[in-house]
Design an enzyme around this catalytic site. Structure first.
Site, mmCIF file in Angstrom:
data_model
loop_
_atom_site.group_PDB
_atom_site.id
_atom_site.type_symbol
_atom_site.label_atom_id
_atom_site.label_comp_id
_atom_site.label_asym_id
_atom_site.label_seq_id
_atom_site.Cartn_x
_atom_site.Cartn_y
_atom_site.Cartn_z
ATOM 1 N N THR A 31 0.839 -1.190 0.000
ATOM 2 C CA THR A 31 0.000 0.000 0.000
ATOM 3 C C THR A 31 0.879 1.246 0.000
ATOM 4 O O THR A 31 2.017 1.229 0.481
ATOM 5 C CB THR A 31 -0.939 0.024 1.217
ATOM 6 O OG1 THR A 31 -0.170 0.178 2.424
ATOM 7 C CG2 THR A 31 -1.762 -1.251 1.295
ATOM 8 N N GLY A 32 0.360 2.326 -0.562
ATOM 9 C CA GLY A 32 1.119 3.566 -0.624
ATOM 10 C C GLY A 32 2.450 3.403 -1.322
ATOM 11 O O GLY A 32 3.484 3.859 -0.845
ATOM 12 N N SER A 33 2.423 2.764 -2.504
ATOM 13 C CA SER A 33 3.684 2.354 -3.133
ATOM 14 C C SER A 33 3.996 3.075 -4.437
ATOM 15 O O SER A 33 4.791 2.594 -5.241
ATOM 16 C CB SER A 33 3.681 0.843 -3.371
ATOM 17 O OG SER A 33 2.508 0.417 -4.022
ATOM 18 N N THR A 34 3.420 4.245 -4.646
ATOM 19 C CA THR A 34 3.733 4.979 -5.869
ATOM 20 C C THR A 34 5.031 5.769 -5.758
ATOM 21 O O THR A 34 5.559 6.227 -6.771
ATOM 22 C CB THR A 34 2.590 5.946 -6.239
ATOM 23 O OG1 THR A 34 2.377 6.864 -5.160
ATOM 24 C CG2 THR A 34 1.306 5.182 -6.544
ATOM 25 N N ILE A 87 9.341 5.028 0.257
ATOM 26 C CA ILE A 87 9.631 3.707 0.820
ATOM 27 C C ILE A 87 8.767 2.644 0.178
ATOM 28 O O ILE A 87 9.233 1.551 -0.130
ATOM 29 C CB ILE A 87 9.432 3.727 2.350
ATOM 30 C CG1 ILE A 87 10.479 4.621 3.021
ATOM 31 C CG2 ILE A 87 9.500 2.311 2.926
ATOM 32 C CD1 ILE A 87 10.254 4.825 4.508
ATOM 33 N N GLY A 88 7.491 2.933 -0.041
ATOM 34 C CA GLY A 88 6.588 1.958 -0.640
ATOM 35 C C GLY A 88 7.041 1.516 -2.019
ATOM 36 O O GLY A 88 7.012 0.323 -2.349
ATOM 37 N N SER A 115 7.760 3.248 12.589
ATOM 38 C CA SER A 115 8.744 4.325 12.588
ATOM 39 C C SER A 115 9.395 4.427 13.951
ATOM 40 O O SER A 115 8.813 4.014 14.970
ATOM 41 C CB SER A 115 8.053 5.649 12.251
ATOM 42 O OG SER A 115 8.862 6.760 12.551
ATOM 43 N N TYR A 139 1.477 11.915 14.437
ATOM 44 C CA TYR A 139 2.140 10.891 13.627
ATOM 45 C C TYR A 139 2.717 9.802 14.529
ATOM 46 O O TYR A 139 2.541 8.602 14.280
ATOM 47 C CB TYR A 139 3.246 11.527 12.792
ATOM 48 C CG TYR A 139 4.111 10.547 12.047
ATOM 49 C CD1 TYR A 139 3.647 9.911 10.898
ATOM 50 C CD2 TYR A 139 5.408 10.262 12.476
ATOM 51 C CE1 TYR A 139 4.449 9.006 10.208
ATOM 52 C CE2 TYR A 139 6.214 9.367 11.791
ATOM 53 C CZ TYR A 139 5.725 8.749 10.657
ATOM 54 O OH TYR A 139 6.516 7.856 9.965
#
Length: 262
Positions: A13-16, A19-20, A139, A152
């Site tokens: 997920t969130g890989s565009t 880190i993703g 994190s 966060y």
């Protein structure tokens, strides 16, 4: 150690970007078929084209997984996976007393609830096959809450609890569930964040050194971590070699967290 994920399907997920994207590239290089996720069809298709240029097999799985509708779109594109990496996350600095209820909810829904939603869908299918890998990109902020972004930090601390809890749910099934505690990492978004804190007149090398010195002095690495270094750990945890590692919070933090255990 030769990691071979041929025949496995992964969703990151969130890989565009960031880190993703590095994780997606690493899993594909190991032989996995990787579903790339982002909010928009356009950004996902662009990322797939960019990643595929270096080889590997990728599919597009667009959808805002912080919403039920977006998650359903991802499930349609990738109905079943062997490896789930919950990498989606937002971050930003804000004085603690200026974070309103809406912002607290946005961080929880994006960084935590989206990962829960993905796990709830894919974990039962992994259990049926007696094999699967689920990871949450946490994190150092989960353990050492930064004063400038406690919302966060809260969300990443919650991910550690979610990960440990789902690992217990998957006990004895052949499915492993872990968190990866990433330290301060060099991404485009982090470059913007660094310049916001230390000023935009410095060169990048000067800005990075000033940021680490002033805001992350605990780092033993004394530099930002590259996304590929996070990806290396994720690829290992996704492999059969990591079969006895579950319920853990594995650190790739550059020695930032001053503790023997998280």
């Amino acid at each position: 150690m030769l990691i071979d994920l041929s025949g496995k399907t992964a969703l990151v997920t969130g890989s565009t970007q960031g880190i993703g994207a590095a994780i997606a590239a690493g899993l594909a290089a190991a032989g996995a078929r990787v579903a790339v996720n982002g909010r928009s069809k356009e950004s996902v298709e662009a990322a797939v084209a960019r990643l595929a240029a270096d080889g590997g097999t990728f599919i597009a799985a667009p959808g805002d997984i912080a919403t039920d509708e977006g998650a359903e779109a991802v499930f349609d594109a990738a109905p079943d996976v062997d490896i789930l990496v919950n990498s989606l996350g937002i971050f930003g600095s804000r004085p603690a007393l200026e974070i309103d209820d809406a912002e607290w909810r946005r961080y929880f829904e994006t960084n935590v609830l989206s990962a829960v939603r993905m796990t709830r869908h894919y974990l039962p299918r992994m259990v049926e096959r007696s094999w699967g890998r689920i990871q949450y990109i946490a994190s150092d902020s989960a353990v050492a809450i930064p004063a400038e972004m406690i919302h966060y930090g809260m969300s990443k601390t919650a991910l550690l609890a979610v990960s440990r809890g789902f690992a217990k749910e998957a006990a004895g099934t052949g499915v492993t569930v872990n968190s990866v505690i990433a330290g301060p990492t060099h991404t485009g978004g982090v470059e913007d964040f660094v310049r916001e804190l230390v000023g935009g007149d410095l060169s990048w090398d000067e800005a990075q050194r000033a940021f680490m010195r002033e805001y992350r002095p605990q780092s033993l690495l004394q530099r930002l971590i590259e996304p590929e270094e996070i990806a290396n750990m994720v690829v290992y945890l996704s492999s059969p070699f990591a079969s006895a590692t579950t319920g853990g919070a594995v650190r790739v933090d550059g020695g930032y967290v001053d503790s023997i255990l998280p």
